[in-house]
Design a protein around this motif. Structure first.
Motif, PDB file in Angstrom:
ATOM      1  N   PRO A  14       0.831  -1.211   0.000  1.00  0.00           N
ATOM      2  CA  PRO A  14       0.000   0.000   0.000  1.00  0.00           C
ATOM      3  C   PRO A  14       0.864   1.259   0.000  1.00  0.00           C
ATOM      4  CG  PRO A  14      -0.825  -1.573   1.609  1.00  0.00           C
ATOM      5  CD  PRO A  14       0.491  -2.107   1.113  1.00  0.00           C
ATOM      6  N   GLU A  47      -2.535  -4.710  -3.382  1.00  0.00           N
ATOM      7  CA  GLU A  47      -3.672  -4.427  -2.516  1.00  0.00           C
ATOM      8  C   GLU A  47      -3.346  -3.243  -1.614  1.00  0.00           C
ATOM      9  OE1 GLU A  47      -6.172  -8.334  -1.873  1.00  0.00           O
ATOM     10  OE2 GLU A  47      -4.152  -8.600  -1.064  1.00  0.00           O
ATOM     11  N   ASN A  49      -5.095   0.333   0.339  1.00  0.00           N
ATOM     12  CA  ASN A  49      -6.246   0.502   1.233  1.00  0.00           C
ATOM     13  C   ASN A  49      -6.795   1.906   1.061  1.00  0.00           C
ATOM     14  OD1 ASN A  49      -4.746   2.261   3.132  1.00  0.00           O
ATOM     15  ND2 ASN A  49      -3.674   0.377   3.679  1.00  0.00           N
ATOM     16  N   ALA A  50      -7.866   2.228   1.756  1.00  0.00           N
ATOM     17  CA  ALA A  50      -8.567   3.497   1.545  1.00  0.00           C
ATOM     18  C   ALA A  50      -7.674   4.717   1.775  1.00  0.00           C
ATOM     19  CB  ALA A  50      -9.796   3.566   2.445  1.00  0.00           C
ATOM     20  N   SER A  51      -6.688   4.615   2.614  1.00  0.00           N
ATOM     21  CA  SER A  51      -5.813   5.763   2.865  1.00  0.00           C
ATOM     22  C   SER A  51      -4.464   5.658   2.165  1.00  0.00           C
ATOM     23  CB  SER A  51      -5.601   5.952   4.373  1.00  0.00           C
ATOM     24  OG  SER A  51      -5.037   4.798   4.947  1.00  0.00           O
ATOM     25  N   TYR A  53      -3.552   4.291  -1.485  1.00  0.00           N
ATOM     26  CA  TYR A  53      -3.715   3.694  -2.810  1.00  0.00           C
ATOM     27  C   TYR A  53      -2.350   3.336  -3.398  1.00  0.00           C
ATOM     28  CZ  TYR A  53      -8.674   4.629  -3.585  1.00  0.00           C
ATOM     29  OH  TYR A  53     -10.037   4.612  -3.533  1.00  0.00           O
ATOM     30  N   SER A  82      -6.517  -4.037  -5.639  1.00  0.00           N
ATOM     31  CA  SER A  82      -7.541  -3.299  -4.889  1.00  0.00           C
ATOM     32  C   SER A  82      -6.942  -1.977  -4.430  1.00  0.00           C
ATOM     33  CB  SER A  82      -8.073  -4.112  -3.708  1.00  0.00           C
ATOM     34  OG  SER A  82      -7.055  -4.420  -2.800  1.00  0.00           O
ATOM     35  N   TYR A  83      -7.778  -0.972  -4.393  1.00  0.00           N
ATOM     36  CA  TYR A  83      -7.355   0.381  -4.031  1.00  0.00           C
ATOM     37  C   TYR A  83      -6.115   0.792  -4.815  1.00  0.00           C
ATOM     38  CZ  TYR A  83     -10.812   0.225  -0.340  1.00  0.00           C
ATOM     39  OH  TYR A  83     -11.993   0.130   0.338  1.00  0.00           O
TER      40      TYR A  83
END
Length: 103
Positions: A14, A47, A49-51, A53, A82-83
């Motif tokens: 991430p 992968e 995450n929301a905070s 990318y 994802s993200y």
């Protein structure tokens, strides 16, 4: 080009930015021998995450990279995005699992 060999997995953490440089396709692989692309005969796990990318991009706005090509050798149970987001021109081909991809 970036080439992921069959039987191997590239894991991207991430928050990472994958930056593809102009005029770096010295191997002449893939569908566009004069343009930079990621060719995956193995697997990619990207992968975010929301905070945090994961960003795929050319090195500047004038640089076109041809995208990510997931071949039939890749395992759809392993390869996941994802993200993730892309900046500048981008294409993706192949069957993969994608969640929250922004372009």
């Amino acid at each position: 080009d970036i080439y992921i060999v069959e039987g191997t997995t590239l894991t991207i953490d991430p928050g990472v930015q994958v930056i593809l440089l102009a005029n770096t396709d010295i191997n002449n692989l893939g569908n566009q021998p004069n343009s930079v692309e990621i060719i995956c005969d193995g697997n990619i796990i990207a992968e975010g995450n929301a905070s945090n990318y994961i960003t795929f991009r050319g090195s500047s706005s004038g640089i076109t990279w041809m995208g990510i090509y997931i071949t039939k050798l890749s395992d759809p149970a392993i390869t996941k995005f994802s993200y993730c987001k892309s900046v500048y021109k981008f294409k993706m081909k192949g069957k993969i699992v994608m969640k929250k991809w922004e372009q």
